[in-house]
Design an enzyme around this catalytic site. Structure first.
Site, PDB file in Angstrom:
ATOM      1  N   HIS A 479      26.484 -14.224  20.765  1.00 48.05           N
ATOM      2  CA  HIS A 479      24.898 -12.888  21.332  1.00 48.05           C
ATOM      3  C   HIS A 479      24.883 -12.449  20.179  1.00 48.05           C
ATOM      4  CE1 HIS A 479      21.706 -13.271  24.100  1.00 48.05           C
ATOM      5  NE2 HIS A 479      21.624 -11.504  23.823  1.00 48.05           N
ATOM      6  N   GLU A 480      25.039 -11.112  20.188  1.00 45.87           N
ATOM      7  CA  GLU A 480      24.903 -10.244  19.431  1.00 45.87           C
ATOM      8  C   GLU A 480      24.818 -10.589  18.380  1.00 45.87           C
ATOM      9  OE1 GLU A 480      23.691  -7.773  21.646  1.00 45.87           O
ATOM     10  OE2 GLU A 480      24.315  -8.551  23.427  1.00 45.87           O
ATOM     11  N   HIS A 483      21.412 -12.128  17.058  1.00 48.53           N
ATOM     12  CA  HIS A 483      20.446 -10.470  17.467  1.00 48.53           C
ATOM     13  C   HIS A 483      20.177 -10.079  15.680  1.00 48.53           C
ATOM     14  CE1 HIS A 483      19.011 -10.531  21.416  1.00 48.53           C
ATOM     15  NE2 HIS A 483      19.985  -9.891  21.784  1.00 48.53           N
ATOM     16  N   GLU A 502      15.442 -12.266  23.179  1.00 48.25           N
ATOM     17  CA  GLU A 502      16.540 -12.258  24.145  1.00 48.25           C
ATOM     18  C   GLU A 502      16.804 -13.925  24.211  1.00 48.25           C
ATOM     19  OE1 GLU A 502      18.869 -11.197  24.423  1.00 48.25           O
ATOM     20  OE2 GLU A 502      18.049  -8.814  24.108  1.00 48.25           O
TER      21      GLU A 502
END
Length: 819
Positions: A479-480, A483, A502
């Site tokens: 997930h990170e 980003h 997000e």
């Protein structure tokens, strides 16, 4: 959770007059003092006036309307002129120890008379008050407005860049022979527009200019949310000094950083991802449109490690025995909110050497990967871009380091270290070139309010991801990592459109994680359907307990991206303490992207996504930029009546659950992994109904081994049961070793413990509230709602132990639940 909305309390003003003048570069020179919990030093701002940057960015929508002839709507504060003879003279009385500051100067512990600090005002926030025009009003001086909060500003001065040897070559006009304001401003104009291939020279000149003498103090004042600076006689942004130095110090209560202790009991300070971003760390321009570069020198005691969101892997320079200096820089212009720092006694963990170049050159491109090598010039403002670097585009695994408190090094070695290379490689296989050249990963203190936070070149992860195997660690890491593309390399031009960050990261984490695990297509599809099932349940819960106006992904509708004439704006609900616990933007954004990917087909969708990344990296976007390009790049037969307007109406501008999603969930068949869970739930319901004394010959129930996400779903189904006996709960715990599972599973287990008052496992709840603070807030609410005296006592006891170290927003929300 019943969320009460109060615009006066919840709205966040962005005060900087970015339509008139922009900060192009920051030079920070800071000392970190753990005894006083203060960061002090100087920041030098290199500015560019609005007329110039508007010409350079003609493709960007005109942000500034004709200036009003009326006076600014808020009262002009009485400027204060603070004579500071030497704000940093050495103090022989300062004692140095492991945790003390090492500094060039004395620390002023009290505000001097006449210094106008940012004071909290009881009055509410008025959007008309904060969106005023601060441009030229005839005879009035031009006002530079910076976003600033909880800072003590000591002095502001103009920097004499003309005193730096060698910079005179930047003055092209032969008539400018006398050192003047125009002469100095022309030097800065030429410096900030040097071509990207001269970035090293540019950084060197910035550093030298930042050390140049002052040539006159500037008038300044502060209010709750801003620092206002003017120079007598400078009536336009063009006339205003283009290089200024601000002497300031933070306050211990400042909300941009958290002073705390790590898991080994050592002091540390880090940017916590506050709703106010970095305005309590340094005066800055907060609106995303203010894209800037920076360089920073940070001094701390020699026992500390300074990590920052710079593109270089800094090493300490020892200044003297007890003090080290760290230097970081960035050459890619980004919003000031992405600036990140963490200072602590971190331990770096060594891992096996991975040769990313070997990985990149050992095999030819597959047909799908050929899409990574888009031909063409980048569309962003000029900077040294990795997307134009052939070796960078084929680098699957960027250099990375892992830091943690010493007591967590073992846990990091077991899980995190070996997951980073395959997750980075998976991300590259899906999206292509990594936008950033390196990555530091830091396990932050227990009070960190979320599971992770990504910044350029650095990622913060909660200790909660280190327990219970690979699954939670891997998915959060993915997930990170996502980003880096969506949220950082491509940012939202309007902060209310959080789904652009997000939603994308949530959708991509599943794709990255399946690739990192090297799952077969059927397995990957099954696991992704299971996660969609869990998110669907979560979205339904979220819709029931959040205000309708906070369920909208594009709340400003046609006014999205608009600002006042000055560039100031207000972020609706930006300060609402409950907002950080809401997942609407994650979930609705995820389901929209999942809907589009299914409609187009994965191959078409991800091929488009790579093209989109190549087109928009290094830029700020709005929803329509993504949607318009998507619809323009897909065949008519796959468009199937999709339009930007329909997507706005169904997904982005309405509250509640989108109708297309409701139809899909009603029509969709349950995936195999979810059906397996239902079968196990049936078994447990049967076990729970059995009498306490069973016949000897009765067959013992055999339970299937479940994946972590299946365990979460199992426990959620069991939470719907009215009663579960202590015997059943004990059997559940024993069968799945629930106390050793990851934090997502343990969270549901704690909910079962609380619901059924399973006193034997209350220690598990206490442990969760203390060690998994990023996920424990709602558990406090459930303990209090039960109206059970013992449970309420447990909640208050845990809060008393942790409240001093707890994240401020979390502590505020929990305190409202308990008292």
């Amino acid at each position: 959770m019943d969320i009460q909305l109060d615009p006066a309390r919840d709205d966040l003003p962005l005060m900087a007059n970015t339509s008139h003048i922009l900060v192009k570069h920051y030079v920070l020179d800071l000392d970190v003092d753990f005894e006083s919990q203060v960061i002090e030093g100087t920041i030098v701002l290199f500015l560019e006036d609005g007329n110039r940057f508007k010409k350079q960015n003609s493709s960007i929508e005109e942000a500034c309307q004709s200036e009003s002839n009326k006076a600014c709507k808020f009262g002009m504060p009485e400027p204060c002129h603070i004579p500071v003879t030497n704000a940093r003279t050495f103090s022989s009385e300062m004692e140095y120890n492991d945790f003390a500051i090492c500094s060039k100067g004395e620390k002023d512990t009290s505000d001097k008379d006449g210094n106008h600090d940012n004071q909290e005002h009881a009055s509410g926030i008025s959007s008309s008050k904060y969106c005023c025009d601060t441009g030229n009003h005839g005879s009035e001086d031009f006002l530079l407005v910076l976003d600033c909060c909880d800072l003590s500003v000591l002095k502001v001065e103009e920097v004499d860049v003309a005193a730096v040897p060698g910079l005179e070559k930047f003055t092209r006009s032969p008539e400018l022979t006398v050192v003047s304001e125009e002469f100095r401003n022309q030097i800065v104009r030429e410096l900030v527009t040097l071509p990207a291939n001269r970035w090293r020279e540019q950084l060197d000149y910035y550093a030298r200019c930042s050390q140049a003498p002052g040539c006159g103090e500037l008038l300044f004042d502060t209010d709750t949310w801003s620092l206002q600076i003017r120079k007598t006689g400078a009536q336009t942004a063009t006339d205003f000094p283009h290089a200024i130095r601000i002497w300031y110090k933070t306050k211990p209560e400042g909300r941009s950083v958290t002073w705390t202790s790590d898991q080994s009991g050592r002091p540390c300070v880090y940017t916590v991802g506050s709703p106010i971003n970095n305005r309590a760390l340094f005066p800055c321009q907060e609106p995303p449109v203010a894209m800037s570069t920076w360089q920073a020198t940070v001094r701390a005691a020699a026992s500390f490690v300074v990590l920052m969101s710079g593109e270089n892997s800094a090493k300490p320079t020892q200044l003297w025995e007890e003090c080290s200096s760290w230097y970081y820089y960035v050459t890619m212009p980004m919003p000031a909110s992405t600036f990140t720092i963490a200072v602590g006694c971190w331990t770096e963990m060594k891992m096996e050497t991975w040769s990313s170049n070997d990985l990149a050159t050992e095999r030819p491109f597959s047909p799908s990967e050929a899409n990574f090598r888009h031909v063409g010039v980048c569309s962003h403002m000029e900077y040294p871009c990795r997307f134009q670097n052939a070796s960078a585009t084929t680098q699957e695994i960027i250099p990375h380091r892992v830091f943690a408190p010493v007591c967590l090094t073992g846990a990091c070695q077991e899980t995190l270290l070996r997951l980073i290379p395959p997750c980075l490689s998976a991300a590259h296989s899906v999206l292509g070139a990594h936008p950033f050249s390196r990555l530091d990963v830091l396990i932050v203190p227990a009070n960190f309010p979320s599971l992770g936070m990504a910044s350029p070149h650095i990622m913060f992860l909660s200790q909660s991801i280190l327990t219970g195997g690979n699954h939670l660690c891997g998915t959060r890491l993915c997930h990170e990592i996502a980003h880096a593309w969506f949220g950082l390399a491509i940012g939202a031009r309007d902060w209310t459109e959080e789904w652009l960050s997000e939603g994308f990261a949530t959708h991509l984490e599943d794709v990255f994680w399946a690739t990192a695990q090297q799952l077969a297509p059927y397995e990957a599809r099954e696991q992704q359907e299971l996660r969609a099932c869990l998110r669907w349940r979560r979205l339904q819960d979220e819709m029931q307990c959040s205000p309708e106006e906070m369920q909208v992904l594009r709340p400003s509708k046609d006014k999205t991206g608009h600002t006042s004439d000055s560039g100031a704006s207000v972020i609706k609900h930006g300060l609402n303490p409950e907002k950080i616990f809401m997942q609407v933007h994650y979930l609705k954004g995820y389901f929209l992207l999942r809907f589009l990917a299914k409609r187009l087909g994965d191959e078409t969708y991800f091929s488009f996504l790579r093209k989109f990344v190549h087109t928009f990296h290094g830029q700020l976007i709005l929803s329509q930029d993504f949607l318009q390009m998507l619809l323009e790049n897909i065949p008519e037969e796959k468009r199937l009546e999709l339009s930007v307007e329909n997507i706005y109406q169904d997904w982005l501008e309405s509250s509640g659950i989108p109708k297309p999603l409701q139809r899909e969930r009603r029509a969709g068949a349950e995936c195999g992994l979810a059906r397996q869970v239902r079968a196990e739930v049936t078994k447990w319901i049967g076990v729970n109904r059995r009498p306490r004394k069973r016949k000897r010959r009765e067959k013992e129930e055999v339970f299937e081994k479940l994946l972590p996400d299946q365990l979460v779903l199992l426990l959620e189904h069991l939470l719907e049961q009215k009663t579960l006996s202590p015997r059943t709960l004990q059997s559940l715990q024993r069968t799945y070793h629930l106390q050793d599972q990851d934090a997502e599973v343990r969270h549901r287990w704690c909910e079962l413990i609380v619901k059924h008052k399973f006193t034997k496992a209350y220690k598990s709840v206490e442990r969760f509230l203390q060690e998994d603070q990023a996920m424990g807030v709602y558990l406090y609410g459930e303990l209090m709602v039960s109206e059970d005296a013992r449970q309420q006592q447990l909640a208050r006891r845990c809060f008393e132990r942790t409240k001093e170290q707890m994240d401020r927003s979390s502590a505020q929300v929990v305190a409202e639940m308990l008292f």
